[in-house]
Enzyme design. Structure first.
Site, PDB file in Angstrom:
ATOM      1  CG  HIS A   1       0.053   6.154  -0.781  1.00  0.00           C
ATOM      2  ND1 HIS A   1      -1.133   6.739  -1.179  1.00  0.00           N
ATOM      3  CD2 HIS A   1      -0.179   5.619   0.446  1.00  0.00           C
ATOM      4  CE1 HIS A   1      -2.042   6.572  -0.231  1.00  0.00           C
ATOM      5  NE2 HIS A   1      -1.493   5.892   0.765  1.00  0.00           N
TER       6      HIS A   1
ATOM      7  CG  HIS B   1      -1.649   1.228   1.520  1.00  0.00           C
ATOM      8  ND1 HIS B   1      -3.016   1.321   1.457  1.00  0.00           N
ATOM      9  CD2 HIS B   1      -1.224   2.476   1.877  1.00  0.00           C
ATOM     10  CE1 HIS B   1      -3.400   2.547   1.762  1.00  0.00           C
ATOM     11  NE2 HIS B   1      -2.326   3.269   2.026  1.00  0.00           N
ATOM     12  CD  GLU B   2       1.658   3.640   3.768  1.00  0.00           C
ATOM     13  OE1 GLU B   2       1.944   4.673   3.136  1.00  0.00           O
ATOM     14  OE2 GLU B   2       0.665   3.562   4.523  1.00  0.00           O
TER      15      GLU B   2
ATOM     16  CD  GLU C   1      -4.973   6.649   2.296  1.00  0.00           C
ATOM     17  OE1 GLU C   1      -4.512   5.482   2.322  1.00  0.00           O
ATOM     18  OE2 GLU C   1      -4.269   7.657   2.505  1.00  0.00           O
TER      19      GLU C   1
END
Length: 637
Positions: free
Chosen positions: A444, A439-440, A497
């Site tokens: 992103h 995810h990070e 997100e």
């Protein structure tokens, strides 16, 4: 009220591994972080600081008079064991969320103890009695029930005062601030009436109080605007004092420099100086002691721009960081497996919807020593300023001792079948850890915005790339002056997100990727089990996210929860029945079921479609997180 479970953020081993100089550096940084607690409380609600003082006064009196025995205090003031336990649970919940509204969901919680019992407990000292008299009404009142623009049912301490402010007025003040080069993150707006004149006071966080009031707008019929420095002055002065002490033990000139920049920004309120501190901070790679300070995340501002103060201090885990570094080095291989790169040979096989160069970030696994925030996230990607990210890059951190809370046996999900509960809990931490890492790093860290600026395009406008969904040339892009938040409005954070969560989930069946973390066909936990666990987690998180939906107001209180619910809807709608939710109304139960054999064919395919819709935006995104009556018993927008 949500069930309460306690998890200790273990840190002793990591702290003991530091040198004496590093221990002193981390100590003073931790003091600086916790010195901001009252800032967060003031940003939550008018009653949050007095409630905090009440809890602390009870704790002090209990220690002094009863050697810390709450049971003896209860007996002395004739309070039942159950009522005392209920109060202590309330205190723990309050301190964990730093306020009387949940950090995740923004819903109010009150003590589940009779008011007379709490009044009796307050008799332990005159100060506790006086504090309780002042806070009892707001502490127990069910309204306002959540955070939002000030109404009878909602409130926001970012817009304090007796005179309510409207969305249009906030937008007007924000626009004038922007035209004067004043960033909103460290401000609050107070609307006041002076005779027949409306005045909007922009309260700017700074140690400095004595500066003259700056008038931005005096003639507009909607009201005049003036900037008043000194919001949170006392707390920021303590923050600055501890930052100065920490600087004496900095490991290098760069650390000392960004601490000086923090200090100068907090002292003056100048966020341009703070942005410079972030440029310096990014270049402090792989420190033994990591930190995050500032007015960082805007999740709780209903307008989406004013940010909560945050202070985080953490100690690096070299062994876990080495694994993350290996992943970073191989990132390009995994980026090429994302759906918007399929069928393209240009841009090194990544196609037109991905950046030509993936700038490897500083990616560390850290253990939190101090975490002053209303939410303790498992992973963080900063800074939030896009210009700095493009110019200098960004940092990714995984809060390892926060992530380990996912294996807490006291926190077993009610949405998992009893026959699978033990296995789900066993695999939950490693699956969740890898999901957050992806995810990070890639959620992103990937993607390319198609833009037009001053007649120049960052793509071939005469031969636009084909939309992977429609197979037709793209017909929309970011026009001059358009921004991500401007286009998506209140959906911007949720979309961002949600896209990051989808990227992580989409790659969770990649055996080569999972092997980097030690999960192979020969390991005790095999890749297929981790993938299955993750898809069950997607269903569980979607259901759990509904706790953060306000049925009365029809509003979501947390971007991540809104994203999780949207993913659940996608899997139920487009997954051809591979995931089902079993409802037993008599037992008041909901259970998630996933057909393991159909994950790749149906589950991943559904995620692929949703990911493309978010990566190459189409109209109708709001419908993904709309809560229909089937989910809550009554339809809400």
């Amino acid at each position: 009220m949500k069930s309460l479970s306690i998890h200790q953020l273990s840190i002793a081993d990591a702290f003991d591994g530091l040198t004496r100089k590093e221990k002193l550096y981390s100590h003073y940084l931790a003091r600086a972080a916790w010195s901001g607690t009252r800032i967060v409380l003031r940003q939550v609600s008018p009653e949050a600081n007095p409630i905090y003082e009440f809890i602390m006064e009870l704790a002090r009196s209990c220690q002094e008079q009863f050697s810390g025995s709450w049971a003896n205090l209860a007996v002395t003031f004739k309070v039942t064991h159950a009522d005392m336990r209920s109060f202590l649970e309330y205190a723990a919940r309050f301190l964990s969320n730093i306020g009387n509204f949940y950090g995740s969901g923004d819903q109010k919680f009150s003590p589940e103890v009779h008011e007379d019992s709490l009044k009796a407990i307050a008799l332990v000292s005159d100060r506790a009695t006086a504090l309780f008299t002042n806070i009892a009404r707001s502490m127990f009142s069910p309204q306002p029930s959540s955070l939002g623009y000030p109404t009878e049912k909602t409130q926001s301490a970012y817009y304090p005062g007796e005179v309510p402010i409207s969305l249009d007025e906030v937008a007007y003040v924000s626009q004038i601030m922007e035209s004067h080069g004043i960033h909103p993150e460290n401000t609050r707006i107070r609307k006041v009436q002076e005779r027949d004149q409306t005045v909007f006071e922009v309260l700017q966080a700074s140690v400095v109080i004595g500066d003259a009031v700056k008038v931005l707008e005096a003639r507009d019929p909607r009201g005049s605007i003036r900037v008043i420095k000194g919001d949170h002055s006392q707390e920021l002065e303590r923050v600055c004092g501890n930052l100065r002490s920490a600087a004496e033990y900095a490991a290098n000139p760069r650390q000392k420099h960004f601490l000086e920049q923090y200090h100068q920004s907090f002292y003056t309120g100048d966020l341009e100086i703070y942005k410079e501190s972030q440029r310096t901070w990014i270049r402090d790679t792989a420190p033994s002691v990591e930190n995050i300070f500032g007015f960082v995340e805007p999740y709780r501002d209903p307008f989406g721009s004013r940010a909560e103060f945050e202070g985080i201090v953490a100690i690096a885990d070299r062994k876990e960081t080495a694994v993350l570094t290996t992943l970073v080095k191989q990132s390009s291989n995994f980026i090429k497996q994302l759906p918007w790169t399929e069928g393209f040979s240009d841009n090194d096989g990544k196609g037109p919807f991905e950046k030509a160069l993936f700038e490897p970030p500083d990616f560390s696994s850290i253990h939190a020593l101090a975490y002053c925030s209303s939410i303790i996230f498992g992973g963080i990607n900063l800074p939030n300023y896009n210009d700095i990210r493009q110019e200098c890059g960004f940092k990714n951190v995984i809060i390892a001792n926060r992530m380990s809370a996912e294996s807490n046996e006291a926190d077993i999900s009610p949405f998992v079948h009893a026959s699978e509960a033990a296995m789900f809990q066993r695999y939950k931490y490693p699956a969740y850890y890898i999901w957050v890492v992806l995810h990070e790093l890639l959620g992103h860290g990937t993607g390319r915005m198609m833009t037009e600026e001053h007649g120049r395009f960052n793509f071939d406008a005469d031969n636009p790339p084909l939309n992977p969904l429609t197979k037709a040339p793209i017909s929309s892009w970011y026009r001059p002056g358009q921004t991500w938040t401007g286009v998506f409005g209140d959906l911007a954070t949720t979309v961002d997100e949600c896209r990051a969560e989808l990227v992580g989930a989409y790659l969770m069946d990649n055996t080569g990727l999972l092997a980097l973390f030690g999960y192979t066909s020969c390991s005790e936990i095999n890749p297929q089990d981790l993938t299955y666990n993750l898809y069950v987690q997607l269903g569980v998180d979607g259901l759990r996210g509904l706790q953060n939906f306000n049925v009365d107001g029809g509003k979501w209180g947390q971007a991540h929860s809104r994203a999780h619910f949207a993913i659940l809807k996608c899997l139920l709608r487009d997954g051809n029945g591979f995931m089902t939710i079993h409802c037993n109304s008599q037992a008041n139960e909901l259970k998630v079921s996933v057909d393991k054999s159909r994950i790749k064919a149906d589950g991943k395919t559904a995620l692929r479609g949703m990911l493309l819709k978010l990566h190459i935006p189409l109209k109708g995104g709001r419908a993904l997180s709309r809560v229909e009556k089937d989910y809550v018993g009554t339809e809400a927008a």
